[in-house]
Enzyme design. Structure first.
Site, PDB file in Angstrom:
ATOM      1  NE  ARG A 285      -3.532  -1.933   3.058  1.00 38.17           N
ATOM      2  CZ  ARG A 285      -4.101  -2.155   4.227  1.00 38.17           C
ATOM      3  NH1 ARG A 285      -3.676  -1.484   5.287  1.00 38.17           N
ATOM      4  NH2 ARG A 285      -5.065  -3.033   4.344  1.00 38.17           N
ATOM      5  CB  CYS A 286       0.611   4.590  -1.470  1.00 31.43           C
ATOM      6  SG  CYS A 286      -1.145   4.946  -1.250  1.00 31.43           S
ATOM      7  CB  THR A 287      -1.410   4.267   3.495  1.00 28.72           C
ATOM      8  OG1 THR A 287      -2.099   3.021   3.297  1.00 28.72           O
ATOM      9  CG2 THR A 287      -2.055   5.364   2.660  1.00 28.72           C
TER      10      THR A 287
END
Length: 482
Positions: A285-287
Site C-alpha cells: 500500500r502507498c500508506t
C-alpha cells in the site's frame, strides 16, 4: 479462462496491438484467472477522442440527474459485492476481508457523491461597483485521463471516476494491466449504471503505450485533466508531460510512512497499529508503515511485543482468515527481493523464521494453506537498527518489511519522521496532547493519525500527500471536486 479487452464506448476491442498477457492467481500460480488483450497508443487515443466528443452532451445533463447515475452505480456494486470481492482476491491475492472492505469503499464513495450532485454550489460575491452582480459557477474541466495502480483495483479508481463523472466530465480509465478481470467487471458496472457509453472508456495497455497515447492526446487537446495513482518515478514523468501543456495533474504517489511511539504510549495499541499498517495487503500500500520510530525508553519492550505479534500472525491463503496473502504480481515479488538486499550487517532481523519467499527450505511456522511454493508468499520482516543514512530508511519498499529506528528527544523523532523525503501518511502513539498536536504541526505529511495506524481512508475525507508523495492534490470528499 475469460479473455478481456479494452472497452471503447461500451464496445470490446478484439484486437491486441499491445500483445496479450496471461494473469495467474498469485496464491496459486498454476491457476489462470484471465487473459488480457492489450491496446496500444492508438487505442488510447481513440478512447480519448470518443470521450472528448461525448463530453458536451454529458455536461448538459443536470448535476442531480448525474448524481442518480452515481447512486445507481453504488447500488449495482453493492448488489454484486460478493462476486466482485472474490474476483479481487482471486486476481491479486488480497485477503477476502480486505477485498470486501475495498468494495464497500466504492459503495461509500457513490453514497457520498450522490448528494454532491445537489451541492455543486457557486457563490454570489458582492461587487465594489454599483449596479454590478458577481457570480461564480462550477463547470466541468472536460475530459479526464485516469491511470491507477492495481493494489486497490476498484476503490482508488472510484475516487477519481465517480466525482469526475458527477461533475460532468468524461473519463478514460487505464487500470493496471495485471488486474484486467477486475477492471472489466468494474467497467461493466459503470456502463450499466446509466452513464452514456461515450462518457466512460476503459483501456488496457502497458505503461509505455499509455504514456505514448497520453502524450499524443495532450498534443491534440483531447485531455483536460490527468489523474494518476502509482509510483513517484512515474508521477514525475507524468507531471513533466502535463506541465508542457500547462496542466496540473492529480498525482497520488508513494510513501515511506512513519509511526512514532512515545514513552507514554499504549504499547499494545501501537503494536496493533504497526502490525496492520506494516503488513496489511503484504505491505503493498502507498500508506503502509515504512519505519516505526520508537523512543529509546520503550524500544526493547515495543520490539519484543511487535516481533511476537508478527511471528504469530496468520499468513497464507487469502480466502481464509489471514493477515496477508501473496504478493499481488510477480514483478512486485521480484522487486521486493531486491529491496531485501538493503538490509545491512548493522541491522537486526526479526518477525519470522526466515527472510524472502516462503518455501519448503525456508518455511513459515503456522503458514495457512497447503503449499506455500504454489504462490508468491513472503516472510514478514522487521529490520531493527535502521539509521537515517540507510538506503532502507529512504526507499519505499512495497512489501512485507518494516524498519525500526530509535530516538531520544521529540525533535529527533520529528527529524526522522520527515527525513525520508515522502509526505503521505504518518502516525504517533502518545497520551500527551502536547506531543499529539506538536506532531500534527511539525510532521510533513498530508495525513496524520493519533493512536491509529498509518493506513486507512474514508470516502468523505481528503486523501493525498506532498513532497515525493504527490503534488498537493486530494482525492475523496468535497476536496476532490476542485
Amino acid at each position: 479462462m475469460p479473455t478481456v479487452s479494452s472497452l471503447l464506448s461500451g464496445r470490446p476491442i478484439a484486437e491486441a496491438p499491445g500483445g496479450t498477457r496471461t494473469i495467474a492467481n498469485p496464491a496459486r500460480l498454476t491457476e489462470i484467472v484471465s487473459e488480457a488483450r492489450l491496446g496500444d497508443a492508438g487505442i488510447f487515443l481513440d478512447a480519448c477522442r470518443a470521450a472528448k466528443d461525448a463530453q458536451p452532451a454529458w455536461a448538459r445533463v443536470p448535476a442531480p440527474v448525474r448524481g442518480r447515475a452515481v447512486q445507481a452505480l453504488g447500488r449495482l456494486v453493492e448488489s454484486n459485492s460478493e462476486p466482485l470481492a472474490r474476483l479481487i482476491t482471486h486476481e491479486i491475492g488480497k485477503p477476502l476481508a480486505e477485498s470486501h472492505g475495498e468494495v464497500q469503499e466504492v459503495v461509500d464513495t457513490c453514497s457520498f457523491f450522490l448528494g454532491e450532485g445537489r451541492r455543486l454550489y457557486g457563490m454570489t460575491v458582492p461587487s465594489e461597483m454599483p449596479d454590478k452582480q458577481l457570480f461564480t459557477f462550477r463547470v466541468p474541466v472536460g475530459t479526464a485521463a485516469i491511470v491507477t495502480a492495481g493494489n486497490f483495483p476498484v476503490a482508488v479508481p472510484s475516487w477519481y471516476v465517480v466525482p469526475a463523472l458527477l461533475c460532468g466530465n468524461t473519463v478514460v480509465w487505464k487500470p493496471a494491466e495485471y488486474t484486467p478481470a477486475i477492471a472489466e467487471a468494474f467497467a461493466q458496472l459503470i456502463l450499466h449504471a446509466g452513464f452514456p457509453k461515450g462518457a466512460f472508456q476503459m483501456v488496457l495497455a502497458d505503461a509505455e503505450q499509455t504514456f505514448a497515447g497520453l502524450e499524443r492526446a495532450l498534443d491534440e487537446g483531447l485531455i483536460d485533466k490527468v489523474g494518476f495513482t502509482g509510483s513517484t518515478a512515474v508521477g514525475e514523468r507524468l507531471g513533466e508531460l502535463c506541465g508542457r501543456h500547462l496542466q496540473s495533474p492529480c498525482l497520488e504517489l508513494g510513501g515511506k510512512n512513519p509511526l512514532v511511539v512515545m514513552p507514554d504510549a499504549d504499547l499494545d495499541l501501537a503494536v496493533e497499529g504497526a502490525l496492520f499498517s506494516g503488513f496489511g495487503t503484504a505491505g503493498q500500500r502507498c500508506t503502509s508503515l515504512g519505519t516505526a520510530i520508537i523512543h529509546a525508553d520503550v524500544h526493547d519492550d515495543f520490539l519484543a511485543r511487535f516481533s511476537k505479534a508478527v511471528a504469530e500472525a496468520p499468513i497464507g491463503d487469502p480466502t481464509r482468515d489471514v493477515l496477508y496473502g501473496p504478493m499481488i504480481d510477480a514483478r512486485f515479488a521480484q522487486r521486493f527481493e531486491e529491496w531485501l538486499d538493503l538490509i545491512g550487517d548493522h541491522h537486526r532481523v526479526l518477525g519470522s523464521s526466515a527472510v524472502g519467499r516462503i518455501t519448503h527450505e525456508r518455511p513459515r511456522e503456522g503458514f495457512v494453506g497447503d503449499d506455500p511454493e504454489a504462490g508468491l508468499f513472503y516472510h514478514p520482516t522487521i529490520v531493527d537498527g535502521v539509521m537515517a543514512d540507510d538506503e532502507l530508511f529512504r526507499t519505499e519498499t512495497f512489501g512485507p518489511i518494516v524498519g525500526v529506528a530509535s530516538f531520544e528527544t521529540f525533535d529527533e523523532a520529528i527529524e526522522l519522521a520527515n527525513g525520508h523525503g515522502y509526505g503521505l501518511t504518518s502516525a504517533i502513539y502518545t497520551t500527551d496532547p502536547v506531543h499529539a498536536f506538536g506532531f500534527r504541526e511539525r510532521v510533513s505529511a498530508g495525513m496524520v493519525s493519533v493512536n491509529n495506524s498509518t493506513s486507512g481512508a474514508e470516502a468523505h475525507l481528503p486523501f493525498g500527500g506532498n513532497r515525493r508523495s504527490g503534488n498537493g492534490s486530494r482525492q475523496s470528499g468535497v476536496w476532490v471536486l476542485d
